[in-house]
Design an enzyme around this catalytic site. Sequence first.
Site, mmCIF file in Angstrom:
data_model
loop_
_atom_site.group_PDB
_atom_site.id
_atom_site.type_symbol
_atom_site.label_atom_id
_atom_site.label_comp_id
_atom_site.label_asym_id
_atom_site.label_seq_id
_atom_site.Cartn_x
_atom_site.Cartn_y
_atom_site.Cartn_z
ATOM 1 N N HIS A 7 3.680 30.729 -51.977
ATOM 2 C CA HIS A 7 3.294 31.994 -52.619
ATOM 3 C C HIS A 7 3.568 33.108 -51.624
ATOM 4 O O HIS A 7 3.187 33.002 -50.448
ATOM 5 C CB HIS A 7 1.812 31.969 -52.990
ATOM 6 C CG HIS A 7 1.432 33.057 -53.952
ATOM 7 N ND1 HIS A 7 1.427 34.386 -53.584
ATOM 8 C CD2 HIS A 7 1.067 33.025 -55.257
ATOM 9 C CE1 HIS A 7 1.059 35.116 -54.638
ATOM 10 N NE2 HIS A 7 0.849 34.316 -55.656
ATOM 11 N N GLU B 198 3.561 39.176 -64.169
ATOM 12 C CA GLU B 198 3.801 38.557 -62.868
ATOM 13 C C GLU B 198 5.296 38.297 -62.713
ATOM 14 O O GLU B 198 6.076 38.498 -63.646
ATOM 15 C CB GLU B 198 3.014 37.244 -62.751
ATOM 16 C CG GLU B 198 1.518 37.462 -62.599
ATOM 17 C CD GLU B 198 0.761 36.173 -62.420
ATOM 18 O OE1 GLU B 198 0.567 35.759 -61.282
ATOM 19 O OE2 GLU B 198 0.384 35.561 -63.431
ATOM 20 N N HIS C 296 1.816 26.724 -51.833
ATOM 21 C CA HIS C 296 0.991 27.071 -52.996
ATOM 22 C C HIS C 296 1.050 26.054 -54.136
ATOM 23 O O HIS C 296 0.037 25.782 -54.768
ATOM 24 C CB HIS C 296 1.463 28.430 -53.508
ATOM 25 C CG HIS C 296 0.696 28.967 -54.664
ATOM 26 N ND1 HIS C 296 -0.644 29.292 -54.580
ATOM 27 C CD2 HIS C 296 1.065 29.257 -55.944
ATOM 28 C CE1 HIS C 296 -1.056 29.760 -55.750
ATOM 29 N NE2 HIS C 296 -0.052 29.725 -56.599
ATOM 30 N N ARG D 35 9.121 33.844 -57.319
ATOM 31 C CA ARG D 35 8.499 33.633 -56.008
ATOM 32 C C ARG D 35 9.418 33.132 -54.913
ATOM 33 O O ARG D 35 9.235 33.465 -53.753
ATOM 34 C CB ARG D 35 7.404 32.584 -56.160
ATOM 35 C CG ARG D 35 6.203 33.202 -56.676
ATOM 36 C CD ARG D 35 5.094 32.241 -56.734
ATOM 37 N NE ARG D 35 4.125 32.906 -57.569
ATOM 38 C CZ ARG D 35 3.140 32.315 -58.163
ATOM 39 N NH1 ARG D 35 2.972 31.017 -58.004
ATOM 40 N NH2 ARG D 35 2.314 32.995 -58.904
ATOM 41 N N SER E 154 1.419 27.178 -64.843
ATOM 42 C CA SER E 154 0.856 25.888 -64.456
ATOM 43 C C SER E 154 -0.366 25.497 -65.289
ATOM 44 O O SER E 154 -0.441 24.373 -65.798
ATOM 45 C CB SER E 154 0.473 25.909 -62.981
ATOM 46 O OG SER E 154 -0.228 24.742 -62.677
ATOM 47 N N LYS F 82 -13.159 14.294 -56.109
ATOM 48 C CA LYS F 82 -13.424 13.976 -54.694
ATOM 49 C C LYS F 82 -14.643 14.703 -54.161
ATOM 50 O O LYS F 82 -15.384 14.184 -53.369
ATOM 51 C CB LYS F 82 -12.218 14.373 -53.844
ATOM 52 C CG LYS F 82 -11.132 13.342 -53.832
ATOM 53 C CD LYS F 82 -10.211 13.509 -52.653
ATOM 54 C CE LYS F 82 -9.223 14.621 -52.841
ATOM 55 N NZ LYS F 82 -8.123 14.566 -51.873
ATOM 56 N N ALA G 289 -8.234 21.780 -64.626
ATOM 57 C CA ALA G 289 -7.847 22.126 -66.007
ATOM 58 C C ALA G 289 -7.233 20.930 -66.725
ATOM 59 O O ALA G 289 -7.499 20.694 -67.915
ATOM 60 C CB ALA G 289 -6.855 23.286 -65.987
ATOM 61 N N ALA G 290 -6.419 20.138 -65.999
ATOM 62 C CA ALA G 290 -5.750 19.005 -66.644
ATOM 63 C C ALA G 290 -6.767 17.922 -67.013
ATOM 64 O O ALA G 290 -6.825 17.474 -68.169
ATOM 65 C CB ALA G 290 -4.679 18.446 -65.718
ATOM 66 N N THR H 293 -7.711 24.695 -59.792
ATOM 67 C CA THR H 293 -8.015 25.429 -61.025
ATOM 68 C C THR H 293 -9.044 26.523 -60.781
ATOM 69 O O THR H 293 -8.875 27.660 -61.225
ATOM 70 C CB THR H 293 -8.530 24.450 -62.111
ATOM 71 O OG1 THR H 293 -7.504 23.479 -62.355
ATOM 72 C CG2 THR H 293 -8.871 25.181 -63.405
ATOM 73 N N ARG I 23 8.655 27.082 -60.054
ATOM 74 C CA ARG I 23 7.737 27.367 -61.172
ATOM 75 C C ARG I 23 7.557 28.877 -61.355
ATOM 76 O O ARG I 23 7.326 29.602 -60.396
ATOM 77 C CB ARG I 23 6.366 26.751 -60.896
ATOM 78 C CG ARG I 23 5.316 27.130 -61.936
ATOM 79 C CD ARG I 23 3.982 26.508 -61.613
ATOM 80 N NE ARG I 23 3.374 27.072 -60.450
ATOM 81 C CZ ARG I 23 2.409 28.004 -60.472
ATOM 82 N NH1 ARG I 23 1.949 28.473 -61.618
ATOM 83 N NH2 ARG I 23 1.896 28.444 -59.345
#
Length: 532
Positions: free
Chosen positions: A242, A120, A349, A288, A389, A37, A17-18, A45, A384
Amino acid sequence: MSVNSLSFDVIIIGSGAAGLGLALSLPEHLNVAILSKLSMSEGSTYYAQGGISAVLDEVDTLDSHRRDTIKAGVGLCHEDIVELVVSKGKESIKWLMENNVEFSVDKNLRSKNKLHLTKEGGHSHRRVVHANDSTGKAVQTALSDQVVTRANIKIFEHHNVIDLATTSDTNSSEKKIVGCYVLDTKKDIVFSMQAPCITLATGGASKVYLYTSNPDVSTGDGIAMAWRAGCRVANMEFMQFHPTCLIHPEAKSFLISEAVRGEGGLLLRPDGTRFMPSFDNRAELAPRDIVARAIDHEMKRLGIPSVFLDISHRTAKFTKSHFPMLNERCLEFGFDMTKEPLPVVPAAHYTCGGVITDSNGLTDIAGLYAIGETAFTGLHGANRMASNSILECLVFAKQCSAHISDFFKTQPKKSNIKAWDDSQVINSDEAIVVSHNWAELQQFMWDYVGIVRTTKRLQRAKDRISLLKKEIDDYYGNFHVTSDFLELRNLVTAAELIVDSALLRKESRGLHFTLDFPNKDELFKKDTILKP
Ligand code: FAD
Ligand code: SIN
């Protein structure tokens, strides 16, 4: 064998995504390379399940998202960065939709866009936009489809970046990026690439642990490369576990989304009793760090191999429509989540720490940026919050793109990069050293640097890391590089950064819990910053 250097305006290392968010936001007159890679889609992602947090519900507020993020981060979030990221939620979702990402909708909703919002841990409102339980696949596929249509973007799949090359400006002491060295893993050749701007979008380092929800590419390469090049790194002790990965010999820590708990899933002991209410008043929807630690505590106290996640009290129709992918995969592993509880355990995670950047993604080296999970922006603090993210990836992709565009207004000169020299090395007949050291590293990181730590266990891990580093340095100096070796080299560096950071934090906060200092201490209400 080495080949000549290739030259670009911008090199983006990573195609999640980034990386793709950045590539699609850069002006089309820039000549851009994207490297990954494995295939372009293989990264965290693609596997994201729960969704992307954004304030879209009329009863929700930006202030509430901001407060929830800061609370989950246990005093260490940088409030200006939280403000920046949270404020861009709505426009990030709009941008994804303009790029053909299809999110789940509920026609019965009153809102104009009808986007279904799930919930969440840590969120006090429904604010997670999703594509059923395969949000990452929807995002990755749509963005990948877009980049291949751009004439200014060249994609290098199966290319593993080994290291960055920098130089000092002759007129100042400032270090500048000039390029990188790349292993083409299909052709087994190394070559150099030149660019005045390079962005690390290489994801996290969770593969340093034996059990992880992450795909194989998450080996901390960007963090290790930036560190070797001279960048500071922060808060590496905050590795997120996670709480709920399926335990099954073939499942490879398959994630069961937190959205299952968001939609009513309960955590149970083997006797069917709940335990989360006695740990936190938010019960199954606590952040979490709290849920993972509670599970770890119950597993150790009762001597059980897992706890259970149960959503069988919801109708089969509800579960199948909200979690079609999870339902199907669980059936493949022999579990029917519509009828029975699933055995679950925590697994590594997410990497909350990373390469220190400013609000544009710029690192300590001129022209070198880091965005996404590789970066430390200050957003996540000591833990986080779920679904923050991918939002961070998208916001920083835009920030970075604007900064790079400005950089090119001054028409920077390209500097030369030295050719890769492998004239002194030979092929190794000792591949066993790499696989043995890899297994050893993941095992002791799991045993000594996991959810519950002690100074003695951290010190044990540090001693073993020193031995591995020595063997790796010898190997690097003598043999041709392979992908497995390069990843091991980076993982050992990531492990060292995690352990050194954990040893410096003499308190327990968020994801870092040590029996030797079980309480929070105001003296440590600060980031752990390591300098090379
Ligand atoms: P990634 O998507 O991991 O991409 C990394 C890229 O870097 C890959 O292309 C890789 O090939 C490349 N790369 C790495 N090293 C090199 C190298 N040396 N040379 C060349 N290329 C390299 N977050 C949320 O917000 N919501 C969710 O619902 C969610 N669910 C998740 C579920 C799972 C199972 C996992 C694992 C994570 C989840 N996360 C979620 C976290 C989130 O998916 C990641 O943090 C985020 O996608 C990271 O994106 P990225 O672009 O930084 O890196
Ligand atoms: C999940 O779906 O539980 C993962 C969400 C995240 O990591 O943000």
